[in-house]
Design an enzyme around this catalytic site. Structure first.
Site, PDB file in Angstrom:
ATOM      1  N   ASP A  39       0.648  -1.223  -0.686  1.00  0.00           N
ATOM      2  CA  ASP A  39       0.168   0.047   0.124  1.00  0.00           C
ATOM      3  C   ASP A  39       0.639   0.889  -0.142  1.00  0.00           C
ATOM      4  OD1 ASP A  39      -2.040  -1.363  -0.037  1.00  0.00           O
ATOM      5  OD2 ASP A  39      -2.610  -1.638   2.378  1.00  0.00           O
ATOM      6  N   PRO A  40       0.591   2.304  -0.737  1.00  0.00           N
ATOM      7  CA  PRO A  40       0.897   3.684  -0.479  1.00  0.00           C
ATOM      8  C   PRO A  40       1.733   3.606   0.627  1.00  0.00           C
ATOM      9  CG  PRO A  40      -0.600   3.723  -1.825  1.00  0.00           C
ATOM     10  CD  PRO A  40      -0.759   2.280  -1.267  1.00  0.00           C
TER      11      PRO A  40
END
EC number: 5.4.99.25
Length: 297
Positions: A39-40
């Site tokens: 995930d970012p």
């Protein structure tokens, strides 16, 4: 051409696809893929397969992943991390002890069924769960079986009496498809207190760890250094029994033929000219191709 795996230490704010895009531009190579989406907001180990190593991506997914992170008792969100909407707040009057938290963590070890967060990339009827969430549509989230090999406290938790919140650092080793923020949320439910994940970093994945990782910016600044930083394909098979092929058997392997080998291993790495050229699997009394890497130079 480069063939191998570059272990990137991904920065916060970038998607895994962003990393692949930047590497393709920096190295002028199209055949690049990543093994295991981050995930970012999550940092850490992102193995990047280049050239012939892209054939390993499915195998890379099967290896355990290790994370270190921080959770917080005191409130819960719809996304299970601090970027989500607060759903519940509850002050802790008394902090949990190390033993209480660890006992709760232990209940998740082994094979478990996990419900993914509503803000996740899991698809239902061809649509991502996060798309349903953004549209305010409720949908049944499919359970998935994952395996938790380790879920432990890293140190003593810290209690903020004024806020009525307790933070804890943890380490998790798990199979692919595991949502770590779900494990933090579920731990809170197990202990009857709302919990949220505040930080996460992947420290190992696909047999590689953070000590082998480099920053994307380092490669972008000096693309020619990629050949020094790349992990050879053979490094991925270090746990396999490796057999050096004589010329006769190499000619058979090169043509995808089955061969007999003096071993009982289920899978073997076959090497020629000091490079792994194929993975063969035992089928009855004969070993047959499982993965061909003929261009591994």
């Amino acid at each position: 051409m480069l063939n191998g795996i570059i272990v990137i230490d991904k920065d916060k704010g970038m998607t895994s696809a962003d990393v692949v895009y930047h590497l393709r531009r920096a190295l002028h190579i199209r055949k690049i893929g990543h093994a295991g989406t981050l995930d970012p907001e999550v940092t850490g180990v992102l193995p990047i397969a280049i050239g012939q190593a892209t054939k390993l991506i499915e195998l890379m997914h099967t290896r355990p992943k290790k994370y270190q992170g921080t959770g917080l008792f005191g409130y819960a969100t719809d996304s299970y991390d601090i970027d989500g909407k607060v759903l519940k707040e509850k002050r802790l009057v008394m902090p949990f002890t190390v033993e209480e938290i660890q006992r709760g963590m232990n209940t998740f070890k082994g094979k478990i069924e996990q419900v993914p967060p509503i803000y996740s990339a899991v698809k239902v009827n061809g649509k991502h769960l996060y798309e349903y969430a953004r549209e305010g549509i409720k949908v049944e989230r499919p359970k998935r079986q994952v395996e938790i090999f380790q879920y432990d406290l890293l140190n003593d938790p810290s209690f903020d009496k004024e806020k009525g919140q307790e933070s804890f650092d943890f380490e998790i080793t798990c199979s692919k498809g595991t949502y770590v923020r779900s494990l933090v949320n579920d731990l809170g439910e197990k202990l009857d207190e709302p919990a949220v994940m505040t930080y996460l970093r992947r420290v190992a994945s696909s047999g590689f760890d953070i000590s082998q990782a480099v920053k994307l910016s380092e490669i972008e600044a000096n693309p020619e250094k990629a050949s020094e930083l790349i992990q050879p394909i053979d490094a991925f098979f270090k746990d396999y029994e490796t057999i050096d092929l004589p010329e006769g058997k190499w000619l058979k392997v090169k043509n995808g033929a089955g061969i007999s080998l003096e071993t009982n291993a289920k899978k073997v790495a076959l090497r020629y000219n000091e490079k792994v050229k194929a993975i063969y699997e035992k089928k009855g009394k004969i070993y047959r191709p499982s993965l061909m890497l003929l261009q591994n130079e």
